[in-house]
Design a protein around this motif. Structure first.
Motif, PDB file in Angstrom:
ATOM      1  N   ARG A  36       0.777  -1.297   0.071  1.00  0.00           N
ATOM      2  CA  ARG A  36       0.088   0.103   0.117  1.00  0.00           C
ATOM      3  C   ARG A  36       0.854   1.321  -0.030  1.00  0.00           C
ATOM      4  O   ARG A  36       0.449   2.198  -0.533  1.00  0.00           O
ATOM      5  N   TRP A  37       1.960   1.232   0.907  1.00  0.00           N
ATOM      6  CA  TRP A  37       2.830   2.613   0.977  1.00  0.00           C
ATOM      7  C   TRP A  37       3.515   2.553  -0.358  1.00  0.00           C
ATOM      8  O   TRP A  37       3.546   3.713  -1.040  1.00  0.00           O
ATOM      9  N   ALA A  38       4.061   1.551  -1.169  1.00  0.00           N
ATOM     10  CA  ALA A  38       4.618   1.510  -2.412  1.00  0.00           C
ATOM     11  C   ALA A  38       3.705   2.408  -3.638  1.00  0.00           C
ATOM     12  O   ALA A  38       4.356   2.830  -4.358  1.00  0.00           O
ATOM     13  N   ALA A  39       2.480   2.317  -3.226  1.00  0.00           N
ATOM     14  CA  ALA A  39       1.659   2.811  -4.264  1.00  0.00           C
ATOM     15  C   ALA A  39       1.450   4.435  -4.177  1.00  0.00           C
ATOM     16  O   ALA A  39       0.521   4.867  -5.082  1.00  0.00           O
ATOM     17  N   ILE A  40       1.731   4.821  -2.798  1.00  0.00           N
ATOM     18  CA  ILE A  40       1.296   6.313  -2.679  1.00  0.00           C
ATOM     19  C   ILE A  40       2.049   7.177  -3.639  1.00  0.00           C
ATOM     20  O   ILE A  40       3.118   6.865  -4.206  1.00  0.00           O
ATOM     21  N   GLU A  41       1.645   8.355  -4.033  1.00  0.00           N
ATOM     22  CA  GLU A  41       2.016   9.251  -4.985  1.00  0.00           C
ATOM     23  C   GLU A  41       3.584   9.781  -4.511  1.00  0.00           C
ATOM     24  O   GLU A  41       4.432   9.786  -5.295  1.00  0.00           O
ATOM     25  N   PHE A  47       8.932   4.509  -7.354  1.00  0.00           N
ATOM     26  CA  PHE A  47      10.436   4.205  -7.320  1.00  0.00           C
ATOM     27  C   PHE A  47      10.665   3.356  -6.210  1.00  0.00           C
ATOM     28  O   PHE A  47      12.026   3.024  -6.109  1.00  0.00           O
ATOM     29  N   VAL A  48       9.964   3.167  -5.099  1.00  0.00           N
ATOM     30  CA  VAL A  48      10.437   2.274  -3.828  1.00  0.00           C
ATOM     31  C   VAL A  48       9.596   1.129  -4.015  1.00  0.00           C
ATOM     32  O   VAL A  48       8.477   1.426  -3.771  1.00  0.00           O
ATOM     33  N   PRO A  49      10.183   0.036  -4.521  1.00  0.00           N
ATOM     34  CA  PRO A  49       9.558  -1.199  -4.377  1.00  0.00           C
ATOM     35  C   PRO A  49       9.034  -1.706  -3.134  1.00  0.00           C
ATOM     36  O   PRO A  49       9.763  -1.411  -1.997  1.00  0.00           O
ATOM     37  N   ALA A  50       8.074  -2.601  -2.992  1.00  0.00           N
ATOM     38  CA  ALA A  50       7.345  -2.649  -1.650  1.00  0.00           C
ATOM     39  C   ALA A  50       8.284  -3.753  -1.076  1.00  0.00           C
ATOM     40  O   ALA A  50       8.484  -3.850   0.179  1.00  0.00           O
ATOM     41  N   ASP A  51       9.229  -4.554  -1.913  1.00  0.00           N
ATOM     42  CA  ASP A  51      10.041  -5.567  -1.221  1.00  0.00           C
ATOM     43  C   ASP A  51      11.319  -4.741  -0.381  1.00  0.00           C
ATOM     44  O   ASP A  51      11.576  -5.162   0.783  1.00  0.00           O
ATOM     45  N   VAL A  52      11.569  -3.528  -0.678  1.00  0.00           N
ATOM     46  CA  VAL A  52      12.434  -2.803  -0.140  1.00  0.00           C
ATOM     47  C   VAL A  52      11.789  -2.176   1.051  1.00  0.00           C
ATOM     48  O   VAL A  52      12.471  -1.937   2.187  1.00  0.00           O
ATOM     49  N   LEU A  53      10.747  -1.714   1.024  1.00  0.00           N
ATOM     50  CA  LEU A  53       9.834  -0.998   1.995  1.00  0.00           C
ATOM     51  C   LEU A  53       9.428  -2.044   3.019  1.00  0.00           C
ATOM     52  O   LEU A  53       9.647  -1.548   4.304  1.00  0.00           O
ATOM     53  N   VAL A  54       9.390  -3.225   2.799  1.00  0.00           N
ATOM     54  CA  VAL A  54       9.173  -4.374   3.950  1.00  0.00           C
ATOM     55  C   VAL A  54      10.359  -4.245   4.897  1.00  0.00           C
ATOM     56  O   VAL A  54      10.080  -4.233   6.173  1.00  0.00           O
ATOM     57  N   GLY A  55      11.516  -4.081   4.515  1.00  0.00           N
ATOM     58  CA  GLY A  55      12.679  -4.166   5.376  1.00  0.00           C
ATOM     59  C   GLY A  55      12.702  -2.811   6.044  1.00  0.00           C
ATOM     60  O   GLY A  55      12.886  -2.849   7.387  1.00  0.00           O
ATOM     61  N   THR A  56      12.545  -1.745   5.277  1.00  0.00           N
ATOM     62  CA  THR A  56      12.619  -0.489   6.049  1.00  0.00           C
ATOM     63  C   THR A  56      11.430  -0.483   7.207  1.00  0.00           C
ATOM     64  O   THR A  56      11.930   0.203   8.370  1.00  0.00           O
TER      65      THR A  56
END
Length: 62
Positions: free
Chosen positions: A19-24, A29-38
Motif C-alpha cells: 500500500r505504501w509503495a503505491a502512494i504518490e 520508485f520504491v518497490p514494496a520488497d524494499v519497503l518491507v525491510g525498512t
C-alpha cells in the motif's frame, strides 16, 4: 505514529508495504520488497521506544 508502528505485526508488514509503495510520494520508485525491510526496522525502533517510554522522531527525505 510510534504506537501504530509498534503495534504492527511482522505478518502485516508486507501488505502495508504494498500500500505504501503505491502512494504518490513514492512515485513507484520504491518497490514494496524494499519497503518491507525498512518498515520492519521502523517498527522495531518504535517498539523499543514505546517499551522505554520514549518518543520517536523520524525525518525522511526522498
Amino acid at each position: 505514529m510510534r504506537d501504530a508502528l509498534a503495534g504492527l505485526s511482522d505478518e502485516q508488514l508486507p501488505e502495508l508495504a504494498v500500500r505504501w509503495a503505491a502512494i504518490e510520494e513514492f512515485g513507484g520508485f520504491v518497490p514494496a520488497d524494499v519497503l518491507v525491510g525498512t518498515m520492519g526496522e521502523l517498527a522495531g525502533l518504535a517498539r523499543r521506544a514505546r517499551a522505554a517510554g520514549e518518543h520517536l522522531y523520524c525525518w525522511i527525505c526522498l
